[in-house]
Design a protein around this motif. Structure first.
Motif, PDB file in Angstrom:
ATOM      1  N   PHE A 164       0.401  -1.295  -0.235  1.00  0.00           N
ATOM      2  CA  PHE A 164       0.472   0.593   0.250  1.00  0.00           C
ATOM      3  C   PHE A 164       0.480   0.911   0.109  1.00  0.00           C
ATOM      4  CE2 PHE A 164      -3.169  -3.307   1.791  1.00  0.00           C
ATOM      5  CZ  PHE A 164      -4.085  -2.807   0.995  1.00  0.00           C
ATOM      6  N   VAL A 165       1.528   0.920   0.954  1.00  0.00           N
ATOM      7  CA  VAL A 165       1.996   2.522   1.571  1.00  0.00           C
ATOM      8  C   VAL A 165       3.897   1.983   1.509  1.00  0.00           C
ATOM      9  CG1 VAL A 165       2.597   4.909   2.235  1.00  0.00           C
ATOM     10  CG2 VAL A 165       0.766   4.216   1.571  1.00  0.00           C
ATOM     11  N   TYR A 166       5.031   3.040   0.962  1.00  0.00           N
ATOM     12  CA  TYR A 166       6.543   2.862   1.019  1.00  0.00           C
ATOM     13  C   TYR A 166       7.309   3.641   1.283  1.00  0.00           C
ATOM     14  CZ  TYR A 166       5.675  -1.887  -2.737  1.00  0.00           C
ATOM     15  OH  TYR A 166       4.627  -2.624  -2.475  1.00  0.00           O
ATOM     16  N   PRO A 167       8.052   3.655   2.316  1.00  0.00           N
ATOM     17  CA  PRO A 167       8.764   5.226   2.473  1.00  0.00           C
ATOM     18  C   PRO A 167       9.492   5.366   1.181  1.00  0.00           C
ATOM     19  CG  PRO A 167       9.501   3.461   4.028  1.00  0.00           C
ATOM     20  CD  PRO A 167       8.333   1.957   2.917  1.00  0.00           C
ATOM     21  N   ALA A 168       9.559   7.241   0.617  1.00  0.00           N
ATOM     22  CA  ALA A 168      10.382   7.312  -0.074  1.00  0.00           C
ATOM     23  C   ALA A 168      11.693   7.202  -0.282  1.00  0.00           C
ATOM     24  CB  ALA A 168       9.630   8.303  -0.986  1.00  0.00           C
ATOM     25  N   SER A 169      12.416   6.568  -1.100  1.00  0.00           N
ATOM     26  CA  SER A 169      13.427   6.279  -1.176  1.00  0.00           C
ATOM     27  C   SER A 169      14.305   5.577  -0.397  1.00  0.00           C
ATOM     28  CB  SER A 169      14.506   8.202  -1.762  1.00  0.00           C
ATOM     29  OG  SER A 169      14.118   9.080  -2.550  1.00  0.00           O
TER      30      SER A 169
ATOM     31  N   ILE B 246      16.029   3.525  -0.458  1.00  0.00           N
ATOM     32  CA  ILE B 246      17.231   1.566  -0.167  1.00  0.00           C
ATOM     33  C   ILE B 246      18.047   3.357   0.296  1.00  0.00           C
ATOM     34  CG2 ILE B 246      16.702   0.802  -2.089  1.00  0.00           C
ATOM     35  CD1 ILE B 246      17.863   2.188  -3.806  1.00  0.00           C
ATOM     36  N   TYR B 247      17.926   4.782  -0.126  1.00  0.00           N
ATOM     37  CA  TYR B 247      18.822   5.524   0.314  1.00  0.00           C
ATOM     38  C   TYR B 247      19.053   5.835   2.062  1.00  0.00           C
ATOM     39  CZ  TYR B 247      20.727   5.213  -4.017  1.00  0.00           C
ATOM     40  OH  TYR B 247      21.119   4.646  -5.483  1.00  0.00           O
ATOM     41  N   GLY B 248      17.863   4.825   2.753  1.00  0.00           N
ATOM     42  CA  GLY B 248      17.492   5.751   4.161  1.00  0.00           C
ATOM     43  C   GLY B 248      16.632   6.429   3.707  1.00  0.00           C
ATOM     44  N   GLY B 249      15.527   6.566   3.309  1.00  0.00           N
ATOM     45  CA  GLY B 249      14.334   7.635   2.865  1.00  0.00           C
ATOM     46  C   GLY B 249      14.353   8.988   3.440  1.00  0.00           C
ATOM     47  N   LEU B 250      13.026   9.675   2.523  1.00  0.00           N
ATOM     48  CA  LEU B 250      13.571  11.216   3.563  1.00  0.00           C
ATOM     49  C   LEU B 250      11.718  11.716   3.909  1.00  0.00           C
ATOM     50  CD1 LEU B 250      15.013  13.255   1.604  1.00  0.00           C
ATOM     51  CD2 LEU B 250      13.127  13.366  -0.677  1.00  0.00           C
ATOM     52  N   ASN B 251      12.673  12.061   4.499  1.00  0.00           N
ATOM     53  CA  ASN B 251      11.418  12.304   6.393  1.00  0.00           C
ATOM     54  C   ASN B 251      10.016  13.366   4.869  1.00  0.00           C
ATOM     55  OD1 ASN B 251       9.663  12.489   8.098  1.00  0.00           O
ATOM     56  ND2 ASN B 251      11.738  14.457   9.018  1.00  0.00           N
ATOM     57  N   GLY B 252       8.747  12.885   5.437  1.00  0.00           N
ATOM     58  CA  GLY B 252       7.932  13.450   4.638  1.00  0.00           C
ATOM     59  C   GLY B 252       7.687  13.321   3.549  1.00  0.00           C
ATOM     60  N   PHE B 253       8.366  12.519   3.377  1.00  0.00           N
ATOM     61  CA  PHE B 253       7.866  11.624   1.380  1.00  0.00           C
ATOM     62  C   PHE B 253       7.414  10.210   1.405  1.00  0.00           C
ATOM     63  CE2 PHE B 253      10.524  15.941   0.992  1.00  0.00           C
ATOM     64  CZ  PHE B 253       9.504  16.462   0.155  1.00  0.00           C
ATOM     65  N   TRP B 254       6.227   9.641   1.208  1.00  0.00           N
ATOM     66  CA  TRP B 254       6.092   7.931   0.905  1.00  0.00           C
ATOM     67  C   TRP B 254       5.623   8.072  -0.419  1.00  0.00           C
ATOM     68  CZ3 TRP B 254       6.254   5.416   5.291  1.00  0.00           C
ATOM     69  CH2 TRP B 254       5.988   6.160   6.806  1.00  0.00           C
TER      70      TRP B 254
END
Length: 525
Positions: free
Chosen positions: A21-26, A28-36
């Protein structure tokens, strides 16, 4: 948020990732806070909710107070508009949050989200110690959390000997309906004595300072002030810029509406609570243009309509609340504003915003007429008068709406094939039906594949031939799929299949040729 509610959100977030349904954005690079990112099931759910809104607003608008269908048209405007747009709308000057940094934890908070509680306890010498403890608005059982944190602080400072006395004093201090003080209401001297929400020492919070929420970029070759443009923080302004063209080309007259679904961007100080508060999100907004004297009538009309619409999407009436914004708290240009709120796990037993309905008067069009020097008046030929239309705006977050559907749908029952399952309204479910051959032999796969090919012409479905039938039911339940159709040994004998209903797990046999009609009928029940 209590442990049970926190656990619920943890389980829901985990299910959303595990099932797509929903994945953390980016990530594989540790994610980006506030983006999904929305996965295969999430984007389908989001699109289904978007389409339901679009159908109810544009393709089949509701009946007005006079019993006649409303006139509402659609539009899709650019994410980047002329920079003067945001000067005229007031976003450049006033679209900002007050932010506070904590020197101890290096965390950043919205100043208006920090609530301050005065508490006290007695040390071993009987001396009263006074503290200004703080917590974040929206946390459930906020007073209990303050007591727990102060309990830990007592242990840190004095050890456990004074804990009982300290806790008794704290419990007395925080018993009952205590109203905390917003951090922004305190004087700088008092603010400097506050212990931050995640800190252990006082005076670690900086003074609040303005933080503009708009993202900017540059157009063209040169990156200077003349080339600066902004990603829109709301979809509404694009509608206001085009309303003259719409009136000139589409033969509409007040009262009429213009609807839009699209991405908006806000550089939130503290993104939080999964996809509730993010820096990139989608909105479903409609601007309803009316004669000045009819503004309040249409405002009340749209508040009622929007509450009913969310109930129609499967949201419990008990979990919805109309919050009428007080005069002192609403935007200066608004004559009336109501927030439609939902009881999220992280706000329970309170509510958090889902949609706003604002009577914006003629502020926006007046401002754009002034800054653009373009006449945006409507000429009423019949009444022989000119006026700038007033605007009533129902504005909902599509991203936040998906979160509401997921929170509302999430169920836990250990007696089922999967203890976690989603009770989504069938018309909104990402997958409407699963098609299973009981075993991969005896001609069952061939029949199942043929039926799957027929079903997918009418609605989204999924073919699954792997693992036991129980595990396949479990996968479909977790995806919120309302119906599962199984081809078994009886199918070749009498041309029937088994259809299983998600909510009650009841099974019945139906004719193969009736499968499409049965599913469509059940979706309408």
């Amino acid at each position: 948020m209590s442990e049970s509610q926190s656990s619920l959100m943890d389980r829901l977030t985990s299910l959303c990732k595990r099932r797509g349904f929903v994945y953390p954005a980016s990530e594989i690079y540790g994610g980006l806070n506030g983006f999904w990112d929305f996965g295969p099931l999430g984007v389908q759910l989001k699109n289904n909710l978007r389409d339901a809104w679009w159908h109810s607003m544009v393709e089949c608008p509701p009946m007005g107070p006079d019993g006649k269908p409303l006139s509402i048209v659609g539009i899709d405007t650019a994410i980047i508009q002329h920079p003067k747009t945001w000067e005229a709308s007031g976003h450049l000057a006033g679209f900002a949050d007050m932010m506070v940094d904590c020197r101890e934890t290096k965390k950043r908070y919205r100043a208006d989200h920090i609530l301050v509680f005065p508490v006290s306890y007695k040390d071993g010498n009987g001396k009263e110690v006074r503290l200004l403890m703080s917590a974040i608005e929206g946390d459930e059982s906020i007073q209990d959390n303050i007591i727990k944190k102060t309990e830990k602080l007592i242990r840190k400072r004095h050890g456990g000997e004074e804990l009982k006395l300290g806790l008794r004093t704290l419990s007395e201090a925080l018993t009952g309906n205590i109203t905390p003080t917003p951090f922004t209401s305190l004087s700088p001297d008092v603010q400097s004595q506050v212990i931050g929400p995640d800190a252990w020492e006082k005076g670690t919070l900086t003074e609040p300072r303005n933080f503009n929420l708009m993202f900017h970029t540059y157009q063209g070759v040169f990156q200077n002030e003349d080339a600066k443009v902004y990603l829109r923080p709301e979809t509404a302004q694009g509608i206001f810029l085009q309303v003259k063209n719409i009136m000139d080309t589409c033969r509409v007259r007040p009262p009429f509406g213009v609807a839009q679904v699209g991405k908006s961007f806000r550089n939130e100080v503290t993104p939080r609570n999964f996809i509730f508060r993010t820096r990139e999100f989608e909105q479903m907004e409609m601007e309803f243009f009316v004669p000045p004297e009819d503004g309040m009538k249409w405002y009340e009309f749209w508040v009622a309509q929007r509450l009913n619409w969310w109930e129609e999407q499967g949201v419990s009436k008990a979990n919805l609340f109309r919050h009428e914004i007080a005069d002192a708290d609403r935007s200066f240009y608004s004559a009336a504003t109501s927030d439609i709120e939902y009881k999220y796990p992280f706000t329970a037993p309170g509510f958090g915003e889902l949609e706003g309905v604002a009577y914006r008067t003629d502020y926006d069009l007046t401002q754009h007429q002034k800054f653009s020097k373009t006449n945006l008046e409507y000429v009423d030929q019949e009444a022989k008068r000119r006026y700038i239309p007033h605007v009533v705006e129902p504005a909902s977050g599509l991203t936040r709406g998906v979160l509401v559907l997921l929170c509302e749908a999430y169920q836990y029952d250990e007696s089922r094939p999967s203890p976690e399952w989603l009770k989504l309204k069938p018309s909104l479910a990402p997958i409407k039906a699963g098609v299973f051959p009981l075993v991969n032999k005896d001609g069952m796969p061939e029949v199942a594949e043929k039926l799957y090919s027929e079903l997918r012409q009418s609605f989204t479905c999924q073919y699954d031939a792997k693992q036991s039938i129980g595990k396949r039911y479990a996968r479909m339940d977790e995806a919120g799929t309302p119906f599962c159709i199984t081809i078994d040994g009886e199918t070749r004998e009498n041309d029937t299949v088994t259809i299983r209903t998600r909510d009650d797990m009841r099974q019945e046999r139906i004719k193969v040729e009736e499968a499409v009609d049965v599913v469509l009928r059940k979706m309408r029940e």
